[in-house]
Scaffold this motif. Structure first.
Motif, PDB file in Angstrom:
ATOM      1  N   SER A  24       0.813  -1.210   0.000  1.00 52.25           N
ATOM      2  CA  SER A  24       0.000   0.000   0.000  1.00 52.25           C
ATOM      3  C   SER A  24       0.852   1.267   0.000  1.00 52.25           C
ATOM      4  O   SER A  24       0.389   2.323  -0.394  1.00 52.25           O
ATOM      5  CB  SER A  24      -0.955  -0.002   1.193  1.00 52.25           C
ATOM      6  OG  SER A  24      -0.235  -0.058   2.396  1.00 52.25           O
ATOM      7  N   ASN A  25       2.116   1.169   0.410  1.00 55.50           N
ATOM      8  CA  ASN A  25       2.979   2.339   0.386  1.00 55.50           C
ATOM      9  C   ASN A  25       3.425   2.702  -1.025  1.00 55.50           C
ATOM     10  O   ASN A  25       3.839   3.818  -1.273  1.00 55.50           O
ATOM     11  CB  ASN A  25       4.222   2.106   1.264  1.00 55.50           C
ATOM     12  CG  ASN A  25       3.875   2.044   2.727  1.00 55.50           C
ATOM     13  OD1 ASN A  25       2.870   2.604   3.158  1.00 55.50           O
ATOM     14  ND2 ASN A  25       4.686   1.354   3.496  1.00 55.50           N
ATOM     15  N   GLU A  26       3.364   1.760  -1.947  1.00 53.31           N
ATOM     16  CA  GLU A  26       3.824   1.981  -3.309  1.00 53.31           C
ATOM     17  C   GLU A  26       2.692   2.320  -4.273  1.00 53.31           C
ATOM     18  O   GLU A  26       2.918   2.864  -5.324  1.00 53.31           O
ATOM     19  CB  GLU A  26       4.568   0.738  -3.830  1.00 53.31           C
ATOM     20  CG  GLU A  26       5.819   0.399  -3.058  1.00 53.31           C
ATOM     21  CD  GLU A  26       6.934   1.403  -3.267  1.00 53.31           C
ATOM     22  OE1 GLU A  26       6.976   2.027  -4.341  1.00 53.31           O
ATOM     23  OE2 GLU A  26       7.747   1.568  -2.358  1.00 53.31           O
ATOM     24  N   VAL A  27       1.474   1.967  -3.928  1.00 57.79           N
ATOM     25  CA  VAL A  27       0.331   2.158  -4.799  1.00 57.79           C
ATOM     26  C   VAL A  27      -0.427   3.400  -4.347  1.00 57.79           C
ATOM     27  O   VAL A  27      -0.669   3.582  -3.168  1.00 57.79           O
ATOM     28  CB  VAL A  27      -0.599   0.912  -4.740  1.00 57.79           C
ATOM     29  CG1 VAL A  27      -1.818   1.107  -5.596  1.00 57.79           C
ATOM     30  CG2 VAL A  27       0.161  -0.333  -5.170  1.00 57.79           C
ATOM     31  N   GLY A  89     -11.943   4.989  -7.942  1.00 56.22           N
ATOM     32  CA  GLY A  89     -10.526   4.916  -8.284  1.00 56.22           C
ATOM     33  C   GLY A  89      -9.633   4.560  -7.104  1.00 56.22           C
ATOM     34  O   GLY A  89      -8.437   4.819  -7.127  1.00 56.22           O
ATOM     35  N   MET A  90     -10.211   3.954  -6.092  1.00 56.29           N
ATOM     36  CA  MET A  90      -9.465   3.547  -4.894  1.00 56.29           C
ATOM     37  C   MET A  90      -9.179   2.051  -5.022  1.00 56.29           C
ATOM     38  O   MET A  90      -9.764   1.218  -4.321  1.00 56.29           O
ATOM     39  CB  MET A  90     -10.280   3.879  -3.648  1.00 56.29           C
ATOM     40  CG  MET A  90     -10.597   5.346  -3.547  1.00 56.29           C
ATOM     41  SD  MET A  90     -11.887   5.683  -2.334  1.00 56.29           S
ATOM     42  CE  MET A  90     -12.141   7.438  -2.632  1.00 56.29           C
ATOM     43  N   ASN A  91      -8.278   1.735  -5.924  1.00 59.56           N
ATOM     44  CA  ASN A  91      -8.067   0.353  -6.346  1.00 59.56           C
ATOM     45  C   ASN A  91      -7.530  -0.551  -5.242  1.00 59.56           C
ATOM     46  O   ASN A  91      -7.925  -1.712  -5.139  1.00 59.56           O
ATOM     47  CB  ASN A  91      -7.160   0.309  -7.571  1.00 59.56           C
ATOM     48  CG  ASN A  91      -7.786   1.054  -8.735  1.00 59.56           C
ATOM     49  OD1 ASN A  91      -8.996   1.032  -8.923  1.00 59.56           O
ATOM     50  ND2 ASN A  91      -6.960   1.736  -9.508  1.00 59.56           N
ATOM     51  N   GLN A  92      -6.632  -0.047  -4.431  1.00 59.74           N
ATOM     52  CA  GLN A  92      -6.075  -0.863  -3.343  1.00 59.74           C
ATOM     53  C   GLN A  92      -7.153  -1.179  -2.309  1.00 59.74           C
ATOM     54  O   GLN A  92      -7.276  -2.317  -1.864  1.00 59.74           O
ATOM     55  CB  GLN A  92      -4.879  -0.141  -2.700  1.00 59.74           C
ATOM     56  CG  GLN A  92      -4.176  -0.930  -1.628  1.00 59.74           C
ATOM     57  CD  GLN A  92      -3.317  -2.063  -2.170  1.00 59.74           C
ATOM     58  OE1 GLN A  92      -3.122  -2.203  -3.364  1.00 59.74           O
ATOM     59  NE2 GLN A  92      -2.819  -2.888  -1.278  1.00 59.74           N
ATOM     60  N   LEU A  93      -7.941  -0.186  -1.948  1.00 65.25           N
ATOM     61  CA  LEU A  93      -9.033  -0.405  -0.995  1.00 65.25           C
ATOM     62  C   LEU A  93     -10.033  -1.400  -1.572  1.00 65.25           C
ATOM     63  O   LEU A  93     -10.505  -2.301  -0.877  1.00 65.25           O
ATOM     64  CB  LEU A  93      -9.721   0.921  -0.654  1.00 65.25           C
ATOM     65  CG  LEU A  93     -10.851   0.862   0.370  1.00 65.25           C
ATOM     66  CD1 LEU A  93     -10.367   0.290   1.701  1.00 65.25           C
ATOM     67  CD2 LEU A  93     -11.447   2.259   0.575  1.00 65.25           C
TER      68      LEU A  93
END
Length: 131
Positions: A24-27, A89-93
């Protein structure tokens, strides 16, 4: 035989200019370009979309946090969060909610919930600073 040592040290050798880590730190927490595309420059619409998402997602996460939530309700709320996060657009979530939807029923709720909460905080911080 040469591939095995390279694979073992892959994370140590990865150049910093091309991150391979998808933590999550990279995305990016939010695909701001997608959000901008959706509202076609309408700042008021963007504000309304964000406020609606925040209200809805807060309620959804509150239900996920409730230890008494039934398995059926857990899956439904994770599915709801997955879709609404993806639409914004909150793909990681969205990915984390999808994982919770698929495997968070019998066990692992705490792990999934912790990941969702951490990513949700990143989303909130991004929204506060960029939108």
């Amino acid at each position: 035989s040469k591939a095995t040592p390279d694979a073992t040290n892959e994370h140590e050798k990865a150049p910093s200019s091309t991150p391979t880590d998808t933590s999550s730190n990279e995305v990016a927490a939010i695909d701001l370009a997608l959000l901008d595309q959706m509202v076609v420059g309408d700042a008021e619409l963007k504000k309304e979309l964000v406020e609606t998402f925040l209200e809805s997602s807060k309620t959804t996460i509150d239900i996920l946090e409730n230890a008494q939530t039934s398995d059926e309700k857990w899956v439904k709320m994770a599915h709801k969060l997955k879709g609404s996060a993806a639409a914004m657009g909150m793909n990681q979530l969205s990915s984390l909610a999808a994982a919770a939807e698929l495997s968070g029923i019998a066990d692992g709720r705490d792990k999934h919930l912790a990941l969702i909460q951490t990513e949700y905080e990143r989303v909130l911080n991004t929204l506060k600073s960029r939108v």
